[in-house]
Each structure stands twice: as structure tokens, then as C-alpha cells.
Design a protein around this motif. Structure first.
Motif, PDB file in Angstrom:
ATOM      1  N   PRO A  98      51.333  43.017  28.320  1.00 39.05           N
ATOM      2  CA  PRO A  98      51.143  41.568  28.508  1.00 39.05           C
ATOM      3  C   PRO A  98      49.825  41.210  29.191  1.00 39.05           C
ATOM      4  O   PRO A  98      49.133  40.274  28.757  1.00 39.05           O
ATOM      5  CB  PRO A  98      52.346  41.165  29.381  1.00 39.05           C
ATOM      6  CG  PRO A  98      53.370  42.209  29.118  1.00 39.05           C
ATOM      7  CD  PRO A  98      52.603  43.471  28.920  1.00 39.05           C
ATOM      8  N   ILE A  99      49.472  41.929  30.258  1.00 41.14           N
ATOM      9  CA  ILE A  99      48.246  41.583  30.979  1.00 41.14           C
ATOM     10  C   ILE A  99      47.012  41.934  30.159  1.00 41.14           C
ATOM     11  O   ILE A  99      45.972  41.276  30.247  1.00 41.14           O
ATOM     12  CB  ILE A  99      48.223  42.293  32.360  1.00 41.14           C
ATOM     13  CG1 ILE A  99      47.335  41.518  33.333  1.00 41.14           C
ATOM     14  CG2 ILE A  99      47.791  43.737  32.235  1.00 41.14           C
ATOM     15  CD1 ILE A  99      47.896  40.202  33.750  1.00 41.14           C
ATOM     16  N   THR A 100      47.120  42.977  29.301  1.00 38.14           N
ATOM     17  CA  THR A 100      46.020  43.321  28.410  1.00 38.14           C
ATOM     18  C   THR A 100      45.812  42.227  27.367  1.00 38.14           C
ATOM     19  O   THR A 100      44.679  41.825  27.089  1.00 38.14           O
ATOM     20  CB  THR A 100      46.291  44.666  27.711  1.00 38.14           C
ATOM     21  OG1 THR A 100      46.504  45.679  28.692  1.00 38.14           O
ATOM     22  CG2 THR A 100      45.124  45.056  26.822  1.00 38.14           C
ATOM     23  N   LEU A 101      46.907  41.738  26.779  1.00 36.50           N
ATOM     24  CA  LEU A 101      46.809  40.655  25.806  1.00 36.50           C
ATOM     25  C   LEU A 101      46.257  39.385  26.446  1.00 36.50           C
ATOM     26  O   LEU A 101      45.468  38.661  25.815  1.00 36.50           O
ATOM     27  CB  LEU A 101      48.183  40.381  25.199  1.00 36.50           C
ATOM     28  CG  LEU A 101      48.769  41.481  24.306  1.00 36.50           C
ATOM     29  CD1 LEU A 101      50.164  41.106  23.839  1.00 36.50           C
ATOM     30  CD2 LEU A 101      47.862  41.753  23.118  1.00 36.50           C
ATOM     31  N   LEU A 102      46.648  39.120  27.699  1.00 36.14           N
ATOM     32  CA  LEU A 102      46.125  37.946  28.402  1.00 36.14           C
ATOM     33  C   LEU A 102      44.618  38.033  28.553  1.00 36.14           C
ATOM     34  O   LEU A 102      43.901  37.051  28.321  1.00 36.14           O
ATOM     35  CB  LEU A 102      46.782  37.829  29.785  1.00 36.14           C
ATOM     36  CG  LEU A 102      46.266  36.691  30.676  1.00 36.14           C
ATOM     37  CD1 LEU A 102      46.615  35.339  30.079  1.00 36.14           C
ATOM     38  CD2 LEU A 102      46.837  36.807  32.079  1.00 36.14           C
ATOM     39  N   TYR A 103      44.125  39.213  28.910  1.00 37.84           N
ATOM     40  CA  TYR A 103      42.679  39.376  29.069  1.00 37.84           C
ATOM     41  C   TYR A 103      41.965  39.237  27.729  1.00 37.84           C
ATOM     42  O   TYR A 103      40.896  38.617  27.649  1.00 37.84           O
ATOM     43  CB  TYR A 103      42.359  40.736  29.689  1.00 37.84           C
ATOM     44  CG  TYR A 103      40.867  40.966  29.805  1.00 37.84           C
ATOM     45  CD1 TYR A 103      40.134  40.378  30.825  1.00 37.84           C
ATOM     46  CD2 TYR A 103      40.196  41.750  28.876  1.00 37.84           C
ATOM     47  CE1 TYR A 103      38.764  40.560  30.925  1.00 37.84           C
ATOM     48  CE2 TYR A 103      38.831  41.942  28.964  1.00 37.84           C
ATOM     49  CZ  TYR A 103      38.119  41.342  29.987  1.00 37.84           C
ATOM     50  OH  TYR A 103      36.768  41.533  30.064  1.00 37.84           O
ATOM     51  N   VAL A 104      42.542  39.801  26.668  1.00 42.41           N
ATOM     52  CA  VAL A 104      41.916  39.705  25.343  1.00 42.41           C
ATOM     53  C   VAL A 104      41.819  38.244  24.910  1.00 42.41           C
ATOM     54  O   VAL A 104      40.786  37.796  24.389  1.00 42.41           O
ATOM     55  CB  VAL A 104      42.711  40.531  24.313  1.00 42.41           C
ATOM     56  CG1 VAL A 104      42.213  40.244  22.900  1.00 42.41           C
ATOM     57  CG2 VAL A 104      42.593  42.015  24.622  1.00 42.41           C
ATOM     58  N   VAL A 105      42.877  37.481  25.133  1.00 39.22           N
ATOM     59  CA  VAL A 105      42.892  36.072  24.728  1.00 39.22           C
ATOM     60  C   VAL A 105      41.872  35.255  25.526  1.00 39.22           C
ATOM     61  O   VAL A 105      41.180  34.386  24.981  1.00 39.22           O
ATOM     62  CB  VAL A 105      44.304  35.482  24.908  1.00 39.22           C
ATOM     63  CG1 VAL A 105      44.294  33.970  24.705  1.00 39.22           C
ATOM     64  CG2 VAL A 105      45.274  36.134  23.925  1.00 39.22           C
ATOM     65  N   LEU A 106      41.750  35.565  26.829  1.00 38.28           N
ATOM     66  CA  LEU A 106      40.881  34.770  27.703  1.00 38.28           C
ATOM     67  C   LEU A 106      39.526  35.417  27.958  1.00 38.28           C
ATOM     68  O   LEU A 106      38.749  34.910  28.777  1.00 38.28           O
ATOM     69  CB  LEU A 106      41.580  34.531  29.050  1.00 38.28           C
ATOM     70  CG  LEU A 106      42.901  33.762  29.004  1.00 38.28           C
ATOM     71  CD1 LEU A 106      43.478  33.630  30.406  1.00 38.28           C
ATOM     72  CD2 LEU A 106      42.726  32.389  28.367  1.00 38.28           C
TER      73      LEU A 106
END
Length: 276
Positions: A254-262
Motif C-alpha cells: 500500500p505505501i509503495t502504491l501511494l508513493y507511485v501515485v503521488l
């Protein structure tokens, strides 16, 4: 000669970055591939690809452990903490940066003083205070600790960024009859989006990965966050490493996807701050 030297220097920098990327990514690659292996395969060939990709570990994590509960706890606590940090730091940073009053520098120094002493050093009086308020072993107590820990640096970032925005924007809006709240919400905050993303990521990552405060403040299994909850996968005498690696992979996702999105907004905020 100058072009050749610059080419060699750029090549050396790219090579250094590539080596650093391999060093950072390879452990993650091993963790992800190990989540598809059995314990025997992990010990016999820990660095190789799995002979066949099995989802048995994923099914075991999802159905036989309390992982889903730990995941929901981490998502809720992280989201609530980051939202409150963004709210309070934006209001404080906006007041300090956009309004002139005598104690503005003193107020800013008050917030910055929170960055000088790590909150972990005050864990004993903090625990006593939360216990007196009945907030030990509760979501609220943990969220309040994270908010107190994140606000000082968030106010520093928001104040610095908001001070760089031209005052002509709000002055023209006032002439058009816009209220102070409308000026902040519709004009200033959209321009401060890169700073908001920096604050969000800077606080979301350590809150998501934090093990110390949940260990001290949370005792009920149903309230545990992911870093604390994953310790139950480690047995006293034996450990199911495949299940553990699967849990770690799912926890990092989840935190990896958050960074990729932002990431675009994050990099934009950093580069704008560097230029300004």
C-alpha cells in the motif's frame, strides 16, 4: 575535452545511481519472490526464483491469520494521523506565512522546537499521561502521538512553501470580495499541493512502518498495526518464512502504491523548493 570530461562524469553518476538502485531493490525482489516459495525452497535456494509460483502462503495469510485486521488498523491510523497533520499544519503554516503579527516568529519557533527532541525520549511521561486519560490501548491515543510527532516538521514545510507564493494573488481576490477562507481554500491550497504531498508522504511512511509506539501503547491483538502484528508470524521455535515474507510483501504494497501515485507531485514539490 570539456565535453568528454562531462560525459565521463555523467556516466560515473549514472553507474553509481544504477548500483544504488540494485542495492535498494534486490532485497525487495528477494522478499517478493520468497513469498511464493515453501520453507524448504527458501532455505535451499534463497536467492533464486521459485520453481513454481504458489499462492498457498497468500491464502494462509489471508484466511488463517489476523492480517486483514492488522492491515485495516494500519490504514485507519495512518489515514487519520496524516489527515489531522495536514489540517493543523496547513492552518498554522498559512497563518504564520500569510498574516503579519508580532509573535509570528515566536509561534514558528514554538513549532520548530518540537523537532529538536525526539518524542521517544519522553515515552515514560507520555505513557503515564495517556494512561491517566484512558487512551492507552486505543486508536485515539496512538493517533494523537503521531499527530504531535508530525506537526512540527509539517508546519516548517508548509510555512516555507506558502511564504514563496506571491501576495498579489490574495490581494486581488480580496478586491474581488473573496473571504479569507475562500482565498485559502480556492487559491492558495491548490498552489501548495506539492508541499501537501511532501508532508503527506513524509509522515505516512514512518507512521505506517512504526513499530515502537504500537508496541508500547497497544496491547489488544485486535488493535495491533501491521509492523506489530507481523511479529506473531515469528514463532518461538519455528517460523513459517514463506508466510512471513508474504505478510511483509503485502504490508509494503500500500505505501509503495501511494508513493507511485503521488511521486510526480512529490518530485515537483522538492524541485520547486530547491529552485525557490
Amino acid at each position: 575535452m570539456r565535453d568528454r570530461g562531462e560525459t565521463v562524469r555523467n556516466g560515473a553518476i549514472q553507474l553509481l545511481l544504477a548500483v544504488n538502485a540494485v542495492i535498494m531493490i534486490y532485497p525487495l525482489f528477494v522478499m517478493v519472490t520468497s513469498s511464493f516459495k515453501t520453507n524448504a525452497e527458501i532455505f535451499s535456494s534463497p536467492l533464486s526464483l521459485p520453481t513454481h509460483f504458489s499462492t498457498a502462503n497468500l491464502e494462509k495469510v489471508w484466511t488463517e491469520t489476523n492480517f486483514v485486521r492488522y492491515l485495516a488498523n494500519s490504514v485507519g491510523i495512518t489515514a487519520a494521523s496524516v489527515a489531522l497533520i495536514l489540517l493543523f499544519s496547513t492552518l498554522a503554516g498559512y497563518a504564520i506565512a500569510r498574516y503579519r503579527f508580532k509573535l509570528s516568529s515566536l509561534v514558528l519557533m514554538f513549532f520548530l522546537s518540537g523537532m529538536t527532541v525526539p518524542l521517544k525520549l519522553a515515552i515514560i511521561p507520555l505513557f503515564i499521561q495517556l494512561d491517566t486519560l484512558g487512551l492507552v490501548d486505543s486508536y485515539l491515543g496512538l493517533v494523537l502521538v503521531y499527530v504531535a510527532m508530525g506537526i512540527p516538521s509539517a508546519v516548517f514545510i508548509m510555512t516555507g512553501f506558502l511564504r514563496t507564493l506571491p501576495r498579489e494573488l490574495e490581494e486581488s481576490a480580496r478586491m474581488d470580495g473573496a473571504s479569507e477562507l475562500r482565498i485559502m481554500w480556492s487559491i492558495m491550497l491548490p498552489l501548495a499541493r506539492p508541499a501537501l504531498v511532501i508532508v503527506a508522504i513524509q509522515n505516512a511512511v514512518p507512521i505506517w512502518n512504526d513499530f515502537f509506539f504500537p508496541l508500547v501503547l497497544i496491547t489488544s491483538d485486535n488493535l495491533k498495526t501491521l509492523p506489530q502484528g507481523l511479529t506473531v508470524f515469528v514463532g518461538e521455535f519455528t517460523t513459517d518464512w514463506g508466510v512471513l515474507f508474504t505478510g511483509l510483501t503485502l504490508a509494503a504494497l500500500p505505501i509503495t502504491l501511494l508513493y507511485v501515485v503521488l511521486s510526480k507531485q512529490f518530485i515537483s514539490g522538492i524541485t520547486q523548493g530547491a529552485v525557490k
